[in-house]
Design a protein around this motif. Structure first.
Motif, PDB file in Angstrom:
ATOM      1  N   SER A 262     105.557  28.182 -37.105  1.00  0.00           N
ATOM      2  CA  SER A 262     105.212  27.722 -38.454  1.00  0.00           C
ATOM      3  C   SER A 262     104.105  26.682 -38.439  1.00  0.00           C
ATOM      4  CB  SER A 262     106.457  27.146 -39.150  1.00  0.00           C
ATOM      5  OG  SER A 262     106.905  25.978 -38.488  1.00  0.00           O
ATOM      6  N   SER A 263     103.952  25.980 -37.326  1.00  0.00           N
ATOM      7  CA  SER A 263     102.928  24.928 -37.229  1.00  0.00           C
ATOM      8  C   SER A 263     101.648  25.405 -36.538  1.00  0.00           C
ATOM      9  CB  SER A 263     103.503  23.725 -36.466  1.00  0.00           C
ATOM     10  OG  SER A 263     103.877  24.094 -35.150  1.00  0.00           O
ATOM     11  N   GLN A 264     101.453  26.704 -36.420  1.00  0.00           N
ATOM     12  CA  GLN A 264     100.238  27.222 -35.786  1.00  0.00           C
ATOM     13  C   GLN A 264      98.983  26.792 -36.543  1.00  0.00           C
ATOM     14  OE1 GLN A 264      99.669  29.428 -32.842  1.00  0.00           O
ATOM     15  NE2 GLN A 264     101.601  28.319 -32.512  1.00  0.00           N
ATOM     16  N   SER A 265      97.952  26.442 -35.793  1.00  0.00           N
ATOM     17  CA  SER A 265      96.685  26.039 -36.407  1.00  0.00           C
ATOM     18  C   SER A 265      96.022  27.217 -37.124  1.00  0.00           C
ATOM     19  CB  SER A 265      95.734  25.465 -35.350  1.00  0.00           C
ATOM     20  OG  SER A 265      95.520  26.398 -34.295  1.00  0.00           O
TER      21      SER A 265
ATOM     22  N   LEU B 161      97.939  28.643 -30.092  1.00  0.00           N
ATOM     23  CA  LEU B 161      98.102  29.952 -29.460  1.00  0.00           C
ATOM     24  C   LEU B 161      97.372  31.061 -30.218  1.00  0.00           C
ATOM     25  CD1 LEU B 161      99.662  32.067 -27.566  1.00  0.00           C
ATOM     26  CD2 LEU B 161     101.356  32.109 -29.397  1.00  0.00           C
ATOM     27  N   ILE B 162      97.755  31.299 -31.460  1.00  0.00           N
ATOM     28  CA  ILE B 162      97.184  32.398 -32.230  1.00  0.00           C
ATOM     29  C   ILE B 162      95.692  32.192 -32.473  1.00  0.00           C
ATOM     30  CG2 ILE B 162      97.328  33.729 -34.365  1.00  0.00           C
ATOM     31  CD1 ILE B 162      99.737  34.037 -32.538  1.00  0.00           C
ATOM     32  N   GLU B 163      95.289  30.978 -32.753  1.00  0.00           N
ATOM     33  CA  GLU B 163      93.869  30.694 -33.002  1.00  0.00           C
ATOM     34  C   GLU B 163      93.020  31.050 -31.787  1.00  0.00           C
ATOM     35  OE1 GLU B 163      90.989  27.001 -34.473  1.00  0.00           O
ATOM     36  OE2 GLU B 163      93.069  26.611 -33.889  1.00  0.00           O
ATOM     37  N   GLU B 164      93.466  30.640 -30.593  1.00  0.00           N
ATOM     38  CA  GLU B 164      92.707  30.917 -29.374  1.00  0.00           C
ATOM     39  C   GLU B 164      92.639  32.419 -29.084  1.00  0.00           C
ATOM     40  OE1 GLU B 164      90.987  29.061 -27.431  1.00  0.00           O
ATOM     41  OE2 GLU B 164      91.551  27.008 -27.929  1.00  0.00           O
ATOM     42  N   LEU B 165      93.753  33.116 -29.229  1.00  0.00           N
ATOM     43  CA  LEU B 165      93.776  34.542 -28.943  1.00  0.00           C
ATOM     44  C   LEU B 165      92.966  35.326 -29.982  1.00  0.00           C
ATOM     45  CD1 LEU B 165      97.518  35.026 -27.905  1.00  0.00           C
ATOM     46  CD2 LEU B 165      95.529  34.826 -26.409  1.00  0.00           C
ATOM     47  N   ALA B 166      93.152  34.973 -31.248  1.00  0.00           N
ATOM     48  CA  ALA B 166      92.451  35.687 -32.325  1.00  0.00           C
ATOM     49  C   ALA B 166      90.945  35.474 -32.271  1.00  0.00           C
ATOM     50  CB  ALA B 166      92.993  35.230 -33.679  1.00  0.00           C
ATOM     51  N   SER B 167      90.513  34.352 -31.725  1.00  0.00           N
ATOM     52  CA  SER B 167      89.074  34.068 -31.665  1.00  0.00           C
ATOM     53  C   SER B 167      88.327  35.067 -30.799  1.00  0.00           C
ATOM     54  CB  SER B 167      88.839  32.645 -31.135  1.00  0.00           C
ATOM     55  OG  SER B 167      89.208  32.551 -29.758  1.00  0.00           O
ATOM     56  N   LYS B 168      89.035  35.716 -29.885  1.00  0.00           N
ATOM     57  CA  LYS B 168      88.392  36.655 -28.967  1.00  0.00           C
ATOM     58  C   LYS B 168      88.055  37.998 -29.620  1.00  0.00           C
ATOM     59  CE  LYS B 168      88.264  34.145 -25.258  1.00  0.00           C
ATOM     60  NZ  LYS B 168      86.969  33.751 -24.639  1.00  0.00           N
ATOM     61  N   VAL B 169      88.637  38.294 -30.770  1.00  0.00           N
ATOM     62  CA  VAL B 169      88.423  39.611 -31.378  1.00  0.00           C
ATOM     63  C   VAL B 169      87.455  39.556 -32.558  1.00  0.00           C
ATOM     64  CG1 VAL B 169      90.647  40.433 -30.595  1.00  0.00           C
ATOM     65  CG2 VAL B 169      90.464  39.420 -32.860  1.00  0.00           C
ATOM     66  N   LYS B 170      86.737  38.462 -32.716  1.00  0.00           N
ATOM     67  CA  LYS B 170      85.791  38.355 -33.820  1.00  0.00           C
ATOM     68  C   LYS B 170      84.631  39.333 -33.657  1.00  0.00           C
ATOM     69  CE  LYS B 170      86.732  33.541 -35.087  1.00  0.00           C
ATOM     70  NZ  LYS B 170      86.193  32.157 -35.146  1.00  0.00           N
ATOM     71  N   ASN B 171      84.189  39.518 -32.415  1.00  0.00           N
ATOM     72  CA  ASN B 171      83.033  40.376 -32.162  1.00  0.00           C
ATOM     73  C   ASN B 171      83.367  41.667 -31.413  1.00  0.00           C
ATOM     74  OD1 ASN B 171      81.215  38.413 -33.287  1.00  0.00           O
ATOM     75  ND2 ASN B 171      81.415  37.237 -31.382  1.00  0.00           N
ATOM     76  N   VAL B 172      84.483  41.647 -30.668  1.00  0.00           N
ATOM     77  CA  VAL B 172      84.896  42.823 -29.901  1.00  0.00           C
ATOM     78  C   VAL B 172      86.340  43.153 -30.258  1.00  0.00           C
ATOM     79  CG1 VAL B 172      85.230  43.811 -27.602  1.00  0.00           C
ATOM     80  CG2 VAL B 172      83.364  42.186 -28.001  1.00  0.00           C
ATOM     81  N   PRO B 173      86.633  44.404 -30.638  1.00  0.00           N
ATOM     82  CA  PRO B 173      88.004  44.765 -31.028  1.00  0.00           C
ATOM     83  C   PRO B 173      88.906  44.996 -29.816  1.00  0.00           C
ATOM     84  CG  PRO B 173      86.587  46.677 -31.219  1.00  0.00           C
ATOM     85  CD  PRO B 173      85.684  45.526 -30.824  1.00  0.00           C
ATOM     86  N   TYR B 174      89.176  43.925 -29.083  1.00  0.00           N
ATOM     87  CA  TYR B 174      90.046  44.056 -27.918  1.00  0.00           C
ATOM     88  C   TYR B 174      91.432  44.538 -28.348  1.00  0.00           C
ATOM     89  CZ  TYR B 174      86.571  41.454 -25.236  1.00  0.00           C
ATOM     90  OH  TYR B 174      85.406  41.061 -24.621  1.00  0.00           O
ATOM     91  N   GLU B 175      92.034  45.350 -27.496  1.00  0.00           N
ATOM     92  CA  GLU B 175      93.386  45.848 -27.783  1.00  0.00           C
ATOM     93  C   GLU B 175      94.459  44.911 -27.243  1.00  0.00           C
ATOM     94  OE1 GLU B 175      92.031  50.478 -27.290  1.00  0.00           O
ATOM     95  OE2 GLU B 175      91.887  48.971 -25.722  1.00  0.00           O
ATOM     96  N   ILE B 176      94.137  44.218 -26.142  1.00  0.00           N
ATOM     97  CA  ILE B 176      95.067  43.266 -25.544  1.00  0.00           C
ATOM     98  C   ILE B 176      94.299  42.003 -25.175  1.00  0.00           C
ATOM     99  CG2 ILE B 176      96.770  42.850 -23.728  1.00  0.00           C
ATOM    100  CD1 ILE B 176      96.993  45.858 -23.336  1.00  0.00           C
ATOM    101  N   ILE B 177      94.823  40.840 -25.586  1.00  0.00           N
ATOM    102  CA  ILE B 177      94.208  39.557 -25.228  1.00  0.00           C
ATOM    103  C   ILE B 177      95.284  38.678 -24.618  1.00  0.00           C
ATOM    104  CG2 ILE B 177      92.817  37.603 -25.971  1.00  0.00           C
ATOM    105  CD1 ILE B 177      93.282  40.430 -28.407  1.00  0.00           C
TER     106      ILE B 177
END
Length: 339
Positions: A24-27, A98-114
């Motif tokens: 609930s406290s994710q950035s 956690l989610i912010e760091e992982l989600a940042s990787k898919v802004k330009n490339v649609p990775y399936e697993i991060i």
């Protein structure tokens, strides 16, 4: 981008708040949190409802039949509306970014697993450590090399963000009604993925604080690992698309089926389960008698003295293992009774 966080929950009322608070406290705020209550008999459902009432991002799926973590995760997948899915166990907790760091990787490339790294958390902080499960060079290795290295020692399902579309297209689901469902699903996802990335940060916390002799010993659900290992073997043996990774898959199955399961009959039970260990070894030799020629096995036996001794004694002088663990576990249980 919406991220669905799926949390299977069964009788975790004493530590559930820590997990739910960390989500609930994710950035990264654009999340939906799908709490799947798998027929809890404690107050877990009431705790979930508290979060649903105070945070519109939380939802509760109240299952009427206990289908274990795999089934609960499948239920979460079917109800998820996010672009990506993150699985977290209800006794673990996430770092706030956690989610912010992982989600940042898919802004330009649609990775399936991060992926990310994780920490094991014990009652004594000095025992805590960051776990890095593989030898991937993420700046140099191509996707084929990455997958081969990850398959030899896969990371847990809860250490990565997954594309929801990837789950839809691959049609991969968790086996239900058994534990150790990760053993089946993660290697299949790795084989089918075309784009994999990693955040080189420790963003998840694996809770080892609730591990005890009474929780980890004499639990017959331990043998579910054999069921999922056999399911994996049947799957990869019957479909040609997995042939290019069979060397890695066979070694992984060898370790989780034969090595870890057979030695677990001694490490995890008192009295030790020698008959079950023998049956496991005999079954695997019928299943794959050629495992000694696997290059990963050969390399590990040659490079690791303890691994070499471990396997030789287990296959040829099992009475030594039986004797040592009979004494060790007797002393362990005796000390517990004195507390």
């Amino acid at each position: 981008m919406l991220v669905s966080v799926v949390i299977p929950i069964y009788n975790m009322s004493d530590i559930l708040n820590k997990c739910l608070d960390s989500i609930s406290s994710q950035s990264y705020e654009n999340i939906e949190v799908i709490c799947v209550n798998d027929c809890s008999t404690d107050s877990s459902l009431e705790i979930i409802q508290e979060y649903v009432n105070k945070d519109a991002r939380f939802r509760c799926i109240d299952l009427k039949t206990n289908i274990k973590q795999g089934g609960a995760r499948n239920a979460g997948i079917s109800h998820a509306s996010g672009d990506y899915i993150f699985f977290i166990d209800s006794d673990d907790w996430a770092e706030e970014n956690l989610i912010e760091e992982l989600a940042s990787k898919v802004k330009n490339v649609p990775y399936e697993i991060i992926y990310c790294d994780y920490s094991t958390r014990f009652n004594k902080p000095e025992l805590d450590k960051v776990v890095v499960r593989n030898t991937v060079n993420w700046d140099v290795d191509n996707i084929y090399e990455i997958k081969k290295k990850l398959l030899v020692k896969p990371s847990p399902i809860w250490s990565a963000l997954y594309s929801a579309d990837f789950f839809t297209k691959s049609k991969i689901r968790f086996p239900e009604g058994v534990f150790y469902e990760d053993n089946y699903v993660v290697p299949l996802l790795l084989c089918k993925a075309e784009r994999i990335k990693k955040v080189q940060k420790c963003l998840m916390n694996y809770n080892m604080k609730n591990v005890s002799v009474t929780r980890t010993f004499n639990n017959d659900s331990f043998f579910d690992r054999l069921k999922t290992a056999k399911l994996l073997h049947e799957k990869v043996s019957s479909e040609p698309e997995f042939d290019m990774y069979r060397t890695e898959l066979d070694f992984y199955i060898f370790e989780i089926f034969l090595l870890n399961s057979s030695i677990g009959c001694y490490r995890k039970f008192y009295p030790v389960r020698d008959a079950e260990a023998k049956a496991i070894i005999d079954d695997y030799f019928i299943l794959n008698s050629d495992f000694v020629s696997n290059p990963y096995y050969i390399k590990k036996v040659k490079s690791n003295f303890f691994y070499r001794c471990y396997t030789l004694v287990l296959f040829n002088s099992r009475w030594v293992v039986r004797l040592l663990y009979s004494i060790k576990n007797f002393l362990l249980f005796s000390s517990q009774r004195l507390k």
